[in-house]
Design an enzyme around this catalytic site. Structure first.
Site, PDB file in Angstrom:
ATOM      1  N   TYR A  76     -12.542  -1.265  13.069  1.00  0.00           N
ATOM      2  CA  TYR A  76     -13.112  -0.070  12.463  1.00  0.00           C
ATOM      3  C   TYR A  76     -14.608   0.070  12.709  1.00  0.00           C
ATOM      4  O   TYR A  76     -15.087   1.159  12.979  1.00  0.00           O
ATOM      5  CB  TYR A  76     -12.889  -0.075  10.941  1.00  0.00           C
ATOM      6  CG  TYR A  76     -11.452   0.025  10.505  1.00  0.00           C
ATOM      7  CD1 TYR A  76     -10.861   1.260  10.252  1.00  0.00           C
ATOM      8  CD2 TYR A  76     -10.686  -1.119  10.319  1.00  0.00           C
ATOM      9  CE1 TYR A  76      -9.544   1.362   9.834  1.00  0.00           C
ATOM     10  CE2 TYR A  76      -9.356  -1.024   9.904  1.00  0.00           C
ATOM     11  CZ  TYR A  76      -8.792   0.209   9.667  1.00  0.00           C
ATOM     12  OH  TYR A  76      -7.489   0.306   9.261  1.00  0.00           O
ATOM     13  N   GLU A 130      -4.818  -1.512  13.947  1.00  0.00           N
ATOM     14  CA  GLU A 130      -5.384  -0.537  13.012  1.00  0.00           C
ATOM     15  C   GLU A 130      -6.669   0.026  13.599  1.00  0.00           C
ATOM     16  O   GLU A 130      -7.512  -0.718  14.091  1.00  0.00           O
ATOM     17  CB  GLU A 130      -5.707  -1.169  11.646  1.00  0.00           C
ATOM     18  CG  GLU A 130      -4.513  -1.597  10.826  1.00  0.00           C
ATOM     19  CD  GLU A 130      -4.920  -2.157   9.467  1.00  0.00           C
ATOM     20  OE1 GLU A 130      -6.029  -1.822   8.990  1.00  0.00           O
ATOM     21  OE2 GLU A 130      -4.135  -2.919   8.889  1.00  0.00           O
ATOM     22  N   TRP A 149      -4.364   3.839  11.803  1.00  0.00           N
ATOM     23  CA  TRP A 149      -4.278   3.622  10.368  1.00  0.00           C
ATOM     24  C   TRP A 149      -4.781   4.891   9.695  1.00  0.00           C
ATOM     25  O   TRP A 149      -5.932   5.272   9.873  1.00  0.00           O
ATOM     26  CB  TRP A 149      -5.145   2.425   9.923  1.00  0.00           C
ATOM     27  CG  TRP A 149      -4.965   2.177   8.456  1.00  0.00           C
ATOM     28  CD1 TRP A 149      -5.689   2.711   7.423  1.00  0.00           C
ATOM     29  CD2 TRP A 149      -3.962   1.374   7.857  1.00  0.00           C
ATOM     30  NE1 TRP A 149      -5.204   2.278   6.221  1.00  0.00           N
ATOM     31  CE2 TRP A 149      -4.131   1.451   6.465  1.00  0.00           C
ATOM     32  CE3 TRP A 149      -2.909   0.578   8.346  1.00  0.00           C
ATOM     33  CZ2 TRP A 149      -3.312   0.781   5.560  1.00  0.00           C
ATOM     34  CZ3 TRP A 149      -2.111  -0.090   7.467  1.00  0.00           C
ATOM     35  CH2 TRP A 149      -2.314   0.012   6.084  1.00  0.00           C
ATOM     36  N   HIS A 178       1.289  -9.582   4.592  1.00  0.00           N
ATOM     37  CA  HIS A 178       0.147  -8.672   4.599  1.00  0.00           C
ATOM     38  C   HIS A 178      -0.512  -8.690   3.208  1.00  0.00           C
ATOM     39  O   HIS A 178      -0.454  -7.703   2.458  1.00  0.00           O
ATOM     40  CB  HIS A 178       0.609  -7.263   4.965  1.00  0.00           C
ATOM     41  CG  HIS A 178      -0.487  -6.322   5.371  1.00  0.00           C
ATOM     42  ND1 HIS A 178      -0.488  -5.649   6.571  1.00  0.00           N
ATOM     43  CD2 HIS A 178      -1.618  -5.943   4.741  1.00  0.00           C
ATOM     44  CE1 HIS A 178      -1.561  -4.881   6.658  1.00  0.00           C
ATOM     45  NE2 HIS A 178      -2.277  -5.048   5.543  1.00  0.00           N
ATOM     46  N   GLN A 204       0.796  -1.220   0.000  1.00  0.00           N
ATOM     47  CA  GLN A 204       0.000   0.000   0.000  1.00  0.00           C
ATOM     48  C   GLN A 204       0.831   1.273   0.000  1.00  0.00           C
ATOM     49  O   GLN A 204       0.363   2.312  -0.448  1.00  0.00           O
ATOM     50  CB  GLN A 204      -0.948  -0.005   1.202  1.00  0.00           C
ATOM     51  CG  GLN A 204      -1.981  -1.106   1.148  1.00  0.00           C
ATOM     52  CD  GLN A 204      -2.866  -1.134   2.374  1.00  0.00           C
ATOM     53  OE1 GLN A 204      -2.575  -1.828   3.339  1.00  0.00           O
ATOM     54  NE2 GLN A 204      -3.955  -0.381   2.348  1.00  0.00           N
ATOM     55  N   ASN A 211      -7.446  -5.331  14.111  1.00  0.00           N
ATOM     56  CA  ASN A 211      -7.738  -4.154  13.291  1.00  0.00           C
ATOM     57  C   ASN A 211      -9.223  -3.873  13.426  1.00  0.00           C
ATOM     58  O   ASN A 211     -10.053  -4.669  12.968  1.00  0.00           O
ATOM     59  CB  ASN A 211      -7.371  -4.421  11.834  1.00  0.00           C
ATOM     60  CG  ASN A 211      -5.888  -4.717  11.646  1.00  0.00           C
ATOM     61  OD1 ASN A 211      -5.072  -4.404  12.512  1.00  0.00           O
ATOM     62  ND2 ASN A 211      -5.535  -5.308  10.523  1.00  0.00           N
ATOM     63  N   ARG A 219       4.284   0.450  12.534  1.00  0.00           N
ATOM     64  CA  ARG A 219       3.913  -0.881  12.070  1.00  0.00           C
ATOM     65  C   ARG A 219       3.964  -0.895  10.543  1.00  0.00           C
ATOM     66  O   ARG A 219       3.316  -0.084   9.891  1.00  0.00           O
ATOM     67  CB  ARG A 219       2.511  -1.254  12.556  1.00  0.00           C
ATOM     68  CG  ARG A 219       2.039  -2.614  12.034  1.00  0.00           C
ATOM     69  CD  ARG A 219       0.610  -2.916  12.481  1.00  0.00           C
ATOM     70  NE  ARG A 219       0.160  -4.185  11.928  1.00  0.00           N
ATOM     71  CZ  ARG A 219      -0.890  -4.327  11.117  1.00  0.00           C
ATOM     72  NH1 ARG A 219      -1.601  -3.274  10.754  1.00  0.00           N
ATOM     73  NH2 ARG A 219      -1.234  -5.516  10.666  1.00  0.00           N
ATOM     74  N   ASN A 236      -1.484 -10.968   8.524  1.00  0.00           N
ATOM     75  CA  ASN A 236      -2.479  -9.923   8.737  1.00  0.00           C
ATOM     76  C   ASN A 236      -3.848 -10.365   8.237  1.00  0.00           C
ATOM     77  O   ASN A 236      -4.004 -10.783   7.081  1.00  0.00           O
ATOM     78  CB  ASN A 236      -2.071  -8.648   7.995  1.00  0.00           C
ATOM     79  CG  ASN A 236      -3.056  -7.514   8.211  1.00  0.00           C
ATOM     80  OD1 ASN A 236      -3.104  -6.915   9.281  1.00  0.00           O
ATOM     81  ND2 ASN A 236      -3.853  -7.208   7.191  1.00  0.00           N
ATOM     82  N   GLU A 237      -4.833 -10.283   9.109  1.00  0.00           N
ATOM     83  CA  GLU A 237      -6.250 -10.501   8.787  1.00  0.00           C
ATOM     84  C   GLU A 237      -6.536 -11.797   8.025  1.00  0.00           C
ATOM     85  O   GLU A 237      -7.179 -11.780   6.953  1.00  0.00           O
ATOM     86  CB  GLU A 237      -6.818  -9.309   8.023  1.00  0.00           C
ATOM     87  CG  GLU A 237      -6.834  -8.050   8.845  1.00  0.00           C
ATOM     88  CD  GLU A 237      -7.493  -6.873   8.140  1.00  0.00           C
ATOM     89  OE1 GLU A 237      -7.667  -5.838   8.803  1.00  0.00           O
ATOM     90  OE2 GLU A 237      -7.843  -6.995   6.947  1.00  0.00           O
TER      91      GLU A 237
END
Length: 513
Positions: A338, A402, A452, A149, A49, A336, A105, A194-195
């Site tokens: 949100y 995040e 994030w 990731h 990213q 993470n 991170r 990650n995730e």
């Protein structure tokens, strides 16, 4: 930002733009000293990213490069350049230092470090990550490193189907060992994956994400696949790869390097869409399918009973030796977080009904009928998540890896006055930090918090249409000029000992020089 393409873009564009506008504000005198001793504050990104330099210095494509170049991102963009941290890392670390971050991170790009997925290490990739880590440490910033990731080397996808093959476990473990050997003398916080509780859905159930695998009626325009079985296979191999890397680290590196290793999950919180018992039960099931999918085997050695009963033989088996290896294979769990998902129950009594992850959970897939989906953000959802972990999984050490607010890009990609004055982001972050501090007072074992994102980046769902950065990046400028938003000034003031309170545009506790 998490893999959210399981929902359609218009919903989330409106969600992230207005969510914090409705967040109530109150006076607060909270400071970082009110958090537990040693609590770490940082910000984050991921390699694909933020780095750019997609074809430089022997880096080869990941499955995300392939996907974005085929035109599947929301705005048709790619991360070929993005924020170009590959060339601007020293400038970025200086910004982090001035802001007062305890930690950064970031992730290692597998196709940059080992371009062919296995075998020869790329000297230029090794040099870049060594330089970034050294620069962080020189500036007093802890490197928190994610090994994988989402950016699987495309060559491994082509060779054996990526996550669908057990060969992935061996290749991933070898790659992880290169990371431990090369960087473990300085990196003391490792995330294996990650995730893993959402990548199999976007990539192997709905097919909206690479490698675009799905089956009718659960996705469209897919490159083959089976939505009924493949998400569980991919997740199983990610779980075993994680456990393999942790076992290796503990056996060969932990004693001498003195680090910690864990895994980071997506932490949506689920609430019923209505007051009916059916929706209440559906929300509880969805929490087990979403969080318990990995937390249950990590803590208890097997998948959740509700998944075993509803998925049946399609859910891979954790044999006794494998269960022993998976159980307690973490020093911490990252989350993470949100949003809240409001969950609706569906009828799955028909034996002829095609099944996927959401049908198995007997909940409505958020992408099925956008008019019935309810998504929101509320700080109390973070406290519910932490309380759930405390009550159901022995209160493990938790890092919030995040949490952030995305504002819609105001037309062009260049910076604007509006883009500096991001009061909504400041309020969003302040509200969540207040809830996080209260959760630690109530016994949560939270150890750190990462915003994030540190910079504007290519978002896995939105491309460049939403900005999450504390620091903006002028994506229309070939030099990718950075600029400091008011949220960064506010966070800096807090990190330097100030109170948690909104910061006026004229207040500048943050030095850009």
């Amino acid at each position: 930002m998490a893999l959210l393409r399981v929902l359609t873009p218009p919903l989330f564009l409106s969600f992230f733009f207005v969510a914090a506008l409705t967040t109530p504000r109150g006076a607060s005198a909270l400071t970082r000293r009110d958090f537990p001793e040693g609590f770490v504050f940082g910000a984050g990104s991921s390699a694909y990213q933020v780095e750019g330099a997609a074809s430089e210095d022997r880096r080869k494509p990941s499955i995300w490069d392939t996907w974005s170049h085929q035109g599947y991102s929301f705005d048709g963009s790619t991360a070929d350049v993005s924020a170009d941290q590959y060339h601007h890392y020293k400038e970025d670390v200086k910004l982090m230092h001035n802001m007062g971050l305890d930690a950064y991170r970031f992730s290692i790009a597998w196709p940059r470090l080992i371009p062919d997925g296995r075998g020869q290490i790329n000297p230029k990739g090794l040099e870049y990550y060594n330089s970034l880590i050294d620069e962080l440490i020189l500036n007093g910033i802890q490197p928190h490193v994610t090994i994988y990731h989402f950016d699987l080397p495309q060559v491994l996808q082509d060779e054996y189907g990526g996550l669908l093959s057990p060969k992935f476990i061996e290749d991933y473990t070898s790659y992880a060992e290169v990371c431990f050997k090369s960087f473990g003398d300085r990196v003391k916080h490792w995330v294996t994956v990650n995730e893993p509780n959402i990548e199999p859905i976007g990539g192997y159930d709905t097919g909206f994400q690479p490698p675009r695998r799905c089956s009718y009626p659960f996705g469209v325009d897919c490159a083959g696949g089976n939505s009924s079985t493949e998400p569980y296979i991919a997740a199983h191999h990610l779980l075993l790869a994680h456990a393999s890397a942790v076992s290796l680290y503990r056996e060969k590196y932990k004693e001498t390097q003195g680090g910690q290793i864990g895994i980071t999950l997506l932490g949506w919180w689920h609430e019923p869409a209505t007051n009916t018992p059916q929706d209440a039960a559906a929300a509880r099931r969805m929490t087990e399918f979403h969080i318990g999918w990995f937390m249950h085997p990590l803590v208890y050695g097997d998948y959740p009973p509700v998944m075993r009963s509803r998925v049946g033989a399609r859910l891979p088996v954790l044999t006794a030796p494998v269960s022993k290896k998976v159980r307690r294979s973490f020093d911490f769990i990252g989350f993470n977080h949100y949003i809240i998902m409001r969950i609706r129950s569906i009828d799955t009594n028909s034996s002829q009904q095609p099944r996927d992850y959401y049908v198995d959970a007997a909940v409505q897939n958020p992408a099925d009928n956008i008019s019935k989906v309810q998504v929101e953000t509320a700080p109390w959802s973070l406290s519910k998540l932490l309380e759930h972990l405390k009550l159901n999984y022995g209160n493990p050490p938790v890092w919030i890896h995040e949490n952030g607010y995305g504002s819609a890009a105001p037309g062009a990609l260049s910076k604007t006055e509006y883009d500096y004055d991001d009061a909504n982001r400041t309020e969003f972050l302040q509200d969540y930090l207040e809830v996080l501090q209260l959760s630690t007072r109530n016994g949560s074992n939270a150890r750190g918090y990462f915003v994030w994102s540190f910079l504007d980046v290519f978002e896995f769902l939105f491309g460049y249409q939403l900005r999450f950065g504390l620091c903006g990046v002028d994506m229309s400028d070939p030099g990718r000029t950075r600029y400091v938003r008011n949220s960064a000034r506010w966070y800096s003031g807090f990190l330097h000992g100030g109170e948690l309170r909104p910061v006026a545009q004229s207040e500048k506790p943050y030095s850009e020089k």
